[in-house]
Motif scaffolding. Structure first.
Motif, PDB file in Angstrom:
ATOM      1  N   SER A 287     -11.373   9.614   7.145  1.00 27.77           N
ATOM      2  CA  SER A 287     -12.182  10.171   8.239  1.00 27.77           C
ATOM      3  C   SER A 287     -11.899   9.430   9.527  1.00 27.77           C
ATOM      4  N   THR A 288     -12.061  10.131  10.650  1.00 29.24           N
ATOM      5  CA  THR A 288     -12.143   9.398  11.906  1.00 29.24           C
ATOM      6  C   THR A 288     -13.567   8.828  11.966  1.00 29.24           C
ATOM      7  N   ARG A 289     -13.735   7.781  12.770  1.00 35.22           N
ATOM      8  CA  ARG A 289     -14.998   7.063  12.759  1.00 35.22           C
ATOM      9  C   ARG A 289     -15.817   7.397  14.001  1.00 35.22           C
ATOM     10  N   ALA A 290     -17.130   7.274  13.870  1.00 33.59           N
ATOM     11  CA  ALA A 290     -18.003   7.558  15.021  1.00 33.59           C
ATOM     12  C   ALA A 290     -17.587   6.711  16.217  1.00 33.59           C
ATOM     13  N   ASP A 291     -17.158   5.463  15.942  1.00 36.43           N
ATOM     14  CA  ASP A 291     -16.824   4.553  17.040  1.00 36.43           C
ATOM     15  C   ASP A 291     -15.310   4.413  17.215  1.00 36.43           C
ATOM     16  N   GLY A 292     -14.542   5.352  16.646  1.00 41.81           N
ATOM     17  CA  GLY A 292     -13.085   5.198  16.701  1.00 41.81           C
ATOM     18  C   GLY A 292     -12.384   6.370  17.374  1.00 41.81           C
ATOM     19  N   GLU A 293     -11.060   6.287  17.356  1.00 41.85           N
ATOM     20  CA  GLU A 293     -10.236   7.334  17.964  1.00 41.85           C
ATOM     21  C   GLU A 293     -10.386   8.661  17.208  1.00 41.85           C
ATOM     22  N   ARG A 294     -10.404   9.771  17.946  1.00 44.10           N
ATOM     23  CA  ARG A 294     -10.384  11.105  17.320  1.00 44.10           C
ATOM     24  C   ARG A 294      -9.148  11.821  17.846  1.00 44.10           C
ATOM     25  N   ARG A 295      -8.215  12.087  16.962  1.00 43.36           N
ATOM     26  CA  ARG A 295      -6.911  12.588  17.399  1.00 43.36           C
ATOM     27  C   ARG A 295      -6.677  13.981  16.812  1.00 43.36           C
ATOM     28  N   PRO A 296      -6.510  15.009  17.658  1.00 41.71           N
ATOM     29  CA  PRO A 296      -6.331  16.357  17.118  1.00 41.71           C
ATOM     30  C   PRO A 296      -5.176  16.423  16.126  1.00 41.71           C
ATOM     31  N   GLY A 297      -5.392  17.102  15.004  1.00 42.56           N
ATOM     32  CA  GLY A 297      -4.347  17.252  13.991  1.00 42.56           C
ATOM     33  C   GLY A 297      -4.298  16.098  12.998  1.00 42.56           C
ATOM     34  N   TRP A 298      -5.116  15.079  13.198  1.00 47.55           N
ATOM     35  CA  TRP A 298      -5.112  13.906  12.312  1.00 47.55           C
ATOM     36  C   TRP A 298      -6.513  13.714  11.738  1.00 47.55           C
ATOM     37  N   VAL A 299      -6.583  13.212  10.477  1.00 47.45           N
ATOM     38  CA  VAL A 299      -7.892  13.119   9.819  1.00 47.45           C
ATOM     39  C   VAL A 299      -8.399  11.678   9.703  1.00 47.45           C
ATOM     40  N   GLY A 300      -7.737  10.734  10.360  1.00 51.02           N
ATOM     41  CA  GLY A 300      -8.294   9.390  10.428  1.00 51.02           C
ATOM     42  C   GLY A 300      -7.798   8.438   9.359  1.00 51.02           C
ATOM     43  N   THR A 301      -8.618   7.438   9.099  1.00 53.18           N
ATOM     44  CA  THR A 301      -8.223   6.307   8.252  1.00 53.18           C
ATOM     45  C   THR A 301      -9.064   6.298   6.965  1.00 53.18           C
ATOM     46  N   PRO A 302      -8.643   5.531   5.953  1.00 53.07           N
ATOM     47  CA  PRO A 302      -9.423   5.487   4.715  1.00 53.07           C
ATOM     48  C   PRO A 302     -10.854   5.001   4.958  1.00 53.07           C
ATOM     49  N   VAL A 303     -11.817   5.659   4.303  1.00 57.05           N
ATOM     50  CA  VAL A 303     -13.202   5.181   4.404  1.00 57.05           C
ATOM     51  C   VAL A 303     -13.351   3.963   3.496  1.00 57.05           C
ATOM     52  N   ARG A 304     -14.495   3.308   3.587  1.00 53.59           N
ATOM     53  CA  ARG A 304     -14.711   2.030   2.905  1.00 53.59           C
ATOM     54  C   ARG A 304     -14.394   2.122   1.404  1.00 53.59           C
ATOM     55  N   GLY A 305     -13.570   1.217   0.934  1.00 55.72           N
ATOM     56  CA  GLY A 305     -13.255   1.167  -0.500  1.00 55.72           C
ATOM     57  C   GLY A 305     -12.032   1.975  -0.899  1.00 55.72           C
ATOM     58  N   VAL A 306     -11.480   2.784   0.044  1.00 55.87           N
ATOM     59  CA  VAL A 306     -10.353   3.672  -0.287  1.00 55.87           C
ATOM     60  C   VAL A 306      -9.030   3.035   0.122  1.00 55.87           C
ATOM     61  N   ARG A 307      -8.012   3.216  -0.731  1.00 54.03           N
ATOM     62  CA  ARG A 307      -6.642   2.878  -0.354  1.00 54.03           C
ATOM     63  C   ARG A 307      -5.784   4.123  -0.548  1.00 54.03           C
ATOM     64  N   THR A 308      -4.760   4.273   0.271  1.00 50.65           N
ATOM     65  CA  THR A 308      -3.897   5.449   0.169  1.00 50.65           C
ATOM     66  C   THR A 308      -2.434   5.008   0.180  1.00 50.65           C
ATOM     67  N   ARG A 309      -1.568   5.883  -0.319  1.00 52.99           N
ATOM     68  CA  ARG A 309      -0.129   5.626  -0.204  1.00 52.99           C
ATOM     69  C   ARG A 309       0.610   6.952  -0.290  1.00 52.99           C
ATOM     70  N   LEU A 310       1.871   6.953   0.119  1.00 49.12           N
ATOM     71  CA  LEU A 310       2.702   8.158   0.067  1.00 49.12           C
ATOM     72  C   LEU A 310       3.841   7.919  -0.910  1.00 49.12           C
ATOM     73  N   ARG A 311       4.146   8.946  -1.702  1.00 52.96           N
ATOM     74  CA  ARG A 311       5.255   8.831  -2.640  1.00 52.96           C
ATOM     75  C   ARG A 311       6.148  10.072  -2.519  1.00 52.96           C
ATOM     76  N   ASP A 312       7.467   9.859  -2.669  1.00 44.14           N
ATOM     77  CA  ASP A 312       8.354  11.027  -2.643  1.00 44.14           C
ATOM     78  C   ASP A 312       8.419  11.641  -4.045  1.00 44.14           C
ATOM     79  N   GLU A 313       9.278  12.668  -4.206  1.00 43.34           N
ATOM     80  CA  GLU A 313       9.272  13.402  -5.474  1.00 43.34           C
ATOM     81  C   GLU A 313       9.684  12.542  -6.667  1.00 43.34           C
TER      82      GLU A 313
END
Ligand code: MLC
Ligand code: AMP
Length: 475
Positions: A287-313
């Motif tokens: 999510s984008t944060r109430a006190d953070g950047e809001r960028r059209p086309g982007w959904v923000g950063t991991p919320v508390r406790g979440v980690r993310t990563r990208l993997r190819d095929e």
């Protein structure tokens, strides 16, 4: 532990958490305002009647009865299976058989075979129940896959508690807020965020029945939830949009928010919407944060406790450079326990090292901002924020005697994001009302919101040398 104080220490009984001064209008639904005391007394009375059950079905229309049924089950530690109120015959049969629900709690569909436990709105009980285990399942939510009938997503009490607390943190959501939305009460967005969120945080909730621009404008909230279809309708009604300029946060999720809608909303309301990303299986992870950047086309950063990563095929890491795209994988305390009765599907959803494969393709920039590019499969359609499997609609259509072959796709749509379109090879003569008849057939078998908006009769479907339908050529 990667996140703050353990969410599991706090009760998921929403009213136990939000207890404080009585609020005369803690929840407004169907135009009826329920105080915190009304809710606690009536829901505890539901709990008393249902406590011996393990799992019950709730026909989740946006009503007082649904609110009391859900809260009553949370108090008693009974698992709720929310059933879309527009469910057709095949979908209803599948959900009931697969979930093993023992009764209907509240109104039941016509001809229901299960026993019915009524929800009595005026009954009161002040019995207290021990807090069930945080690992206990709170809900089985049915959600579509690419093929086959919907799968039951098992969400524990602990996952929900963690998910809601992470959102309260991201959005600075407090008891001073009034949340307004008109979303359905059988999915993560409307039910868990939209009903349990305010109860846990202690804010007011106004459910508008339908999420129309006019209803949102009249409700005077501080926090508004909508799927992108709701926001694109709001910007088409500038007067209603301007009325939202007093709100603290306008939150969009469940599907991609088109950049022009983001910009128009900012222009009309004076504030950029907060975008967040989630799934039935994971609740909200970005999510984008109430006190953070809001960028059209982007959904923000991991919320508390979440980690993310990208993997190819081939499972190799993809750089977080804002450009490279890969399969998005997540971990966090709000992720579900697995699909009910589906060990293979459950196992296939996780990597060997414990990350959940979302099935979405994304890019991540160096600052940790995420852009959702789309789904890995064309067979999961998002229409009006509803997730619909092409396979389930195809199966329903093949059950109609006039259909020889069919391919269902989601085509771009300004209002719905994607519009469900069925390409049909007919069996025999095609009558004038054939398309409408097929649309009704899906609405009656699956649910109204899964119906194709359009049927195109074609002489043949495009197939490759292996005989597989080439959906990318349809459109
Ligand atoms: C039309 N209708 C029919 C029909 N055709 N009824 C029966 N048979 C037919 N063939 C009726 C409907 O019953 C309804 O009646 C009316 O027509 C309009 O229906 P609709 O066209 O489907 O509604 P529409 O206005 O298009 O809905 C748009 C919408 C809706 C945005 C309100 O799509 C919506 O509520 N979306 C929210 C989905 C959501 O919450 N997703 C979250 C998933 S969780 P009537 O009388 O009822 O008006 C998730 C996780 C996360 O994704 O990240 O959040
Ligand atoms: P559901 O199971 O109905 O919750 O649907 C989850 C899917 O909705 C995700 O896998 C995404 O494809 C999509 N989705 C949810 N939120 C967003 C968002 N903010 N932007 C783009 N897609 C989204």
């Amino acid at each position: 532990m990667p996140y703050g104080p353990s969410p599991l220490l706090r009760s998921l009984n929403p009213l136990a958490v939000a207890a404080g001064d009585d609020l005369p209008d803690a929840v407004t639904v169907e135009g009826v305002a329920l105080s915190r005391g009304d809710l606690l007394g009536a829901a505890t009375s539901v709990a008393e009647r249902v406590a011996r059950a393990e799992r019950v079905a709730v026909l989740a229309a946006p009503t007082v009865s649904t609110v009391l049924a859900v809260v009553g089950c949370l108090i008693a530690g009974v698992t709720v299976v929310p059933v879309p109120p527009d469910s057709g015959a095949a979908e209803l049969e599948h959900i009931l058989a697969d979930s093993g629900a023992q009764a209907w709690l509240g109104p039941a569909p016509d001809g229901a075979a299960l026993p019915v436990v009524p929800v009595r709105k005026h009954a009161r009980s002040w019995h207290t129940y021990p807090e069930p285990d945080a690992a206990a399942p709170a809900f089985v939510l049915y959600t579509s896959g690419t093929t086959g009938p919907p799968k039951g997503v098992v969400l524990s009490r602990g996952a929900i508690a963690a998910g809601l607390d992470a959102l309260a943190d991201a959005w600075s959501w407090t008891a001073k807020d009034t949340l307004v939305h008109g979303l359905p009460l059988f999915h993560v967005h409307g039910l868990i965020l939209g009903l349990l969120g305010p109860l846990r945080v202690g804010s007011r909730l106004v459910h508008t029945g339908k999420p129309t621009p006019r209803a949102y404008a009249q409700a005077e909230g501080t926090l508004y939830f909508g799927v992108p279809t709701v926001w694109s309708r709001v910007v088409e009604d500038p007067e209603s949009a301007r009325a939202l300029s007093k709100a603290r946060l306008l939150v969009s999720g469940s599907a991609p928010l088109p950049v022009p809608v983001f910009e128009k909303l900012r222009e009309l309301t004076g504030q950029a919407p907060v975008e967040r990303y989630g799934m039935s299986e994971t609740m909200i992870t970005l999510s984008t944060r109430a006190d953070g950047e809001r960028r059209p086309g982007w959904v923000g950063t991991p919320v508390r406790g979440v980690r993310t990563r990208l993997r190819d095929e081939s499972g190799e890491p993809v750089p977080h450079d804002g450009e490279s795209i890969g399969g998005l994988q997540v971990t966090g305390p709000m992720v579900f326990d697995g699909y009910l009765n589906r060990p293979e599907a459950t196992a296939a959803s996780w990597t060997e090292d414990g990350w959940f494969r979302t099935g979405d393709v994304a890019a991540i920039d160096a600052a940790g901002f995420h852009r959702i590019v789309g789904r890995e499969s064309v067979d999961l359609i998002k229409s009006g924020g509803y997730r619909v499997g092409a396979g389930e609609v195809e199966t329903a259509l093949l059950g109609h005697p006039g259909v020889a072959e069919v391919a269902v796709v989601g085509l771009p749509d300004d209002d719905l994001g994607q519009r469900i379109v069925a390409f049909v090879v007919a069996r025999g003569e095609v009558s004038e009302g054939f398309g409408a008849e097929l649309i009704d057939h899906v609405a009656r078998q699956l649910s109204v919101h899964k119906r194709p908006r359009e049927v195109r009769v074609v002489p043949a479907l495009p197939r490759n040398a292996m005989g597989k339908v080439q959906k990318k050529l349809l459109g």
